[in-house]
Design a protein around this motif. Sequence first.
Motif, PDB file in Angstrom:
ATOM      1  N   HIS A  71      27.157  -1.009  48.762  1.00 30.97           N
ATOM      2  CA  HIS A  71      26.472  -1.663  47.646  1.00 30.97           C
ATOM      3  C   HIS A  71      26.932  -1.326  46.324  1.00 30.97           C
ATOM      4  CE1 HIS A  71      23.201  -3.278  50.239  1.00 30.97           C
ATOM      5  NE2 HIS A  71      23.258  -1.833  50.730  1.00 30.97           N
ATOM      6  N   GLY A  72      28.320  -0.715  46.261  1.00 29.35           N
ATOM      7  CA  GLY A  72      28.793  -0.780  44.748  1.00 29.35           C
ATOM      8  C   GLY A  72      28.150   0.103  44.092  1.00 29.35           C
ATOM      9  N   PRO A 120      29.298  -6.606  46.560  1.00 31.46           N
ATOM     10  CA  PRO A 120      27.973  -5.775  46.969  1.00 31.46           C
ATOM     11  C   PRO A 120      27.294  -6.298  48.241  1.00 31.46           C
ATOM     12  CG  PRO A 120      27.972  -6.064  44.450  1.00 31.46           C
ATOM     13  CD  PRO A 120      29.099  -6.933  45.146  1.00 31.46           C
ATOM     14  N   GLY A 121      27.144  -5.326  48.918  1.00 32.91           N
ATOM     15  CA  GLY A 121      26.600  -5.877  50.596  1.00 32.91           C
ATOM     16  C   GLY A 121      27.257  -6.813  51.399  1.00 32.91           C
ATOM     17  N   HIS A 122      28.516  -7.139  50.946  1.00 31.49           N
ATOM     18  CA  HIS A 122      29.231  -7.856  51.745  1.00 31.49           C
ATOM     19  C   HIS A 122      30.421  -7.746  52.381  1.00 31.49           C
ATOM     20  CE1 HIS A 122      31.144 -11.744  53.179  1.00 31.49           C
ATOM     21  NE2 HIS A 122      31.840 -11.704  52.269  1.00 31.49           N
ATOM     22  N   GLY A 123      31.051  -7.676  53.524  1.00 30.36           N
ATOM     23  CA  GLY A 123      32.122  -7.158  53.908  1.00 30.36           C
ATOM     24  C   GLY A 123      33.094  -8.060  54.932  1.00 30.36           C
ATOM     25  N   ALA A 124      34.245  -7.906  55.268  1.00 32.32           N
ATOM     26  CA  ALA A 124      34.816  -8.893  56.113  1.00 32.32           C
ATOM     27  C   ALA A 124      35.866  -8.082  56.615  1.00 32.32           C
ATOM     28  CB  ALA A 124      35.353 -10.264  55.472  1.00 32.32           C
ATOM     29  N   LEU A 125      36.503  -8.535  57.776  1.00 32.59           N
ATOM     30  CA  LEU A 125      37.542  -8.070  58.534  1.00 32.59           C
ATOM     31  C   LEU A 125      38.948  -8.932  57.974  1.00 32.59           C
ATOM     32  CD1 LEU A 125      36.409  -7.985  62.228  1.00 32.59           C
ATOM     33  CD2 LEU A 125      36.301  -6.094  60.482  1.00 32.59           C
ATOM     34  N   ARG A 126      40.008  -8.142  57.731  1.00 28.01           N
ATOM     35  CA  ARG A 126      40.937  -8.459  57.163  1.00 28.01           C
ATOM     36  C   ARG A 126      42.437  -7.931  58.242  1.00 28.01           C
ATOM     37  NH1 ARG A 126      41.395  -7.988  50.776  1.00 28.01           N
ATOM     38  NH2 ARG A 126      40.180  -9.723  49.978  1.00 28.01           N
ATOM     39  N   GLU A 127      43.261  -9.163  58.400  1.00 27.16           N
ATOM     40  CA  GLU A 127      44.214  -8.801  59.184  1.00 27.16           C
ATOM     41  C   GLU A 127      45.430  -8.254  58.037  1.00 27.16           C
ATOM     42  OE1 GLU A 127      47.201 -11.354  61.595  1.00 27.16           O
ATOM     43  OE2 GLU A 127      45.672 -10.860  62.820  1.00 27.16           O
ATOM     44  N   GLU A 128      46.334  -7.224  58.427  1.00 25.98           N
ATOM     45  CA  GLU A 128      47.469  -6.770  57.575  1.00 25.98           C
ATOM     46  C   GLU A 128      48.472  -6.209  58.638  1.00 25.98           C
ATOM     47  OE1 GLU A 128      45.969  -2.242  56.265  1.00 25.98           O
ATOM     48  OE2 GLU A 128      44.415  -3.748  56.007  1.00 25.98           O
ATOM     49  N   LEU A 129      49.613  -6.122  57.888  1.00 26.35           N
ATOM     50  CA  LEU A 129      50.962  -5.718  58.648  1.00 26.35           C
ATOM     51  C   LEU A 129      50.741  -4.175  59.041  1.00 26.35           C
ATOM     52  CD1 LEU A 129      53.522  -7.397  56.571  1.00 26.35           C
ATOM     53  CD2 LEU A 129      52.673  -8.171  58.920  1.00 26.35           C
ATOM     54  N   LEU A 137      31.330  -5.774  62.850  1.00 22.26           N
ATOM     55  CA  LEU A 137      30.928  -4.844  61.733  1.00 22.26           C
ATOM     56  C   LEU A 137      30.578  -5.649  60.568  1.00 22.26           C
ATOM     57  CD1 LEU A 137      30.417  -2.040  60.658  1.00 22.26           C
ATOM     58  CD2 LEU A 137      32.974  -1.923  60.258  1.00 22.26           C
ATOM     59  N   PRO A 138      31.320  -6.691  60.135  1.00 22.72           N
ATOM     60  CA  PRO A 138      30.521  -7.572  59.170  1.00 22.72           C
ATOM     61  C   PRO A 138      29.230  -8.017  59.096  1.00 22.72           C
ATOM     62  CG  PRO A 138      32.850  -8.208  59.611  1.00 22.72           C
ATOM     63  CD  PRO A 138      32.447  -7.295  60.779  1.00 22.72           C
ATOM     64  N   ALA A 139      28.855  -8.196  60.377  1.00 21.39           N
ATOM     65  CA  ALA A 139      27.150  -8.564  60.419  1.00 21.39           C
ATOM     66  C   ALA A 139      26.594  -7.226  60.634  1.00 21.39           C
ATOM     67  CB  ALA A 139      27.084  -9.600  61.834  1.00 21.39           C
ATOM     68  N   VAL A 140      26.929  -6.288  61.234  1.00 25.81           N
ATOM     69  CA  VAL A 140      26.158  -5.112  61.454  1.00 25.81           C
ATOM     70  C   VAL A 140      25.964  -4.146  60.128  1.00 25.81           C
ATOM     71  CG1 VAL A 140      26.192  -2.667  62.458  1.00 25.81           C
ATOM     72  CG2 VAL A 140      26.877  -4.833  63.913  1.00 25.81           C
ATOM     73  N   MET A 141      27.145  -4.132  59.341  1.00 20.29           N
ATOM     74  CA  MET A 141      27.327  -3.123  58.058  1.00 20.29           C
ATOM     75  C   MET A 141      25.915  -3.519  57.348  1.00 20.29           C
ATOM     76  SD  MET A 141      28.569  -0.487  57.051  1.00 20.29           S
ATOM     77  CE  MET A 141      28.436   0.613  55.625  1.00 20.29           C
ATOM     78  N   PRO A 142      25.648  -4.671  56.887  1.00 19.63           N
ATOM     79  CA  PRO A 142      24.634  -4.890  55.950  1.00 19.63           C
ATOM     80  C   PRO A 142      23.057  -4.378  56.375  1.00 19.63           C
ATOM     81  CG  PRO A 142      25.647  -6.821  56.275  1.00 19.63           C
ATOM     82  CD  PRO A 142      26.369  -5.983  57.079  1.00 19.63           C
TER      83      PRO A 142
END
Length: 328
Positions: free
Chosen positions: A51-52, A14-23, A303-308
């Motif tokens: 926020h779930g 809730p209220g937390h996101g991150a960038l992930r690398e994927e194939l 975006l991880p800092a902007v989204m909240p």
Amino acid sequence: MSSDTATAFWTLAPGHGALREELLPLPGEGEVRVRALFGGISRGTESLVFHGRVPESEWQRMRAPFQAGDFPWPVKYGYMSVGLVEAGPSEWRGQEVFCLYPHQDRYVVPAAAVTPLPAGLPAARAVLAANMETAINGCWDAEPRLGDRVAVIGAGVVGALVAWLCAAIPGTRVCLVDISPGRAELARALGVDFCLADQAPADNDVVVHASGNPEGLRLALTLAGDEARVVEMSWYGDREVSLPLGEAFHARRLRLVGSQVGRLPAERTPRWNYRRRLALALDLLRDPCLDALISGESDFLDLPAVMPRLAAASGEVLCHRLRYPTSD
């Protein structure tokens, strides 16, 4: 970044996101690889997801077309992506397209999942396509007619678009209603009348509610004339809403209609499909006045800092645009 990987934004808690690398897979037959140019965040639904607050009963219905993960988290969500086809069938390469894809810088999808932008529509404005689809559906559900008095409560992106669409019907008197005086400037840019909630005209033929606040829906009932249609476009997630359905509600024979973009109105389905509706939305977005609905822009990598901040912001946020890196 190498061409065989992609970076995506995931909500992890809730209220937390991150960038992930994927194939990033190679496109197969009938598939295209898209490099994102712009994305959009419409604060209402995405704030609930971030926020779930998507109720368990809606976990399946609320899935985005290319969502990864499951509610409540971790989940890769989003549905406003404009990009450039950089690989795939020759007739697609080099085209700017819209896709209902989560926040990700590159992705591979079936060619049928992307829609070319019409001539005259800048890629930066095309991020509003999903919002325009929602507004089109809302207008279909509201059924405004020549000469109708229409009140639209909630001057967010969807409400403003509904008001703009209704105002194009000859003879209509449309008023965009909000509690923020600052929304008057948006209304002027779109060429529609504006008033504060406590000054809104009553006895309307149609009232559309899109504020996301239950108080706005209560106001909608008071602004509707006898036998009028009230269309509810707000979605409250896991919140309960109480309404004054006693008093004169039944005597006035008001009609309360739910509108949701995930389903076409029944009377449209013999002739319309989602692809036709999206093509209409993109065509309507060619009007440059709609740039007023973009309230800010930031880099995708931030975006991880902007989204909240976006999810917690009050009504000043409209559509926030994401700008993707233009090269590796």
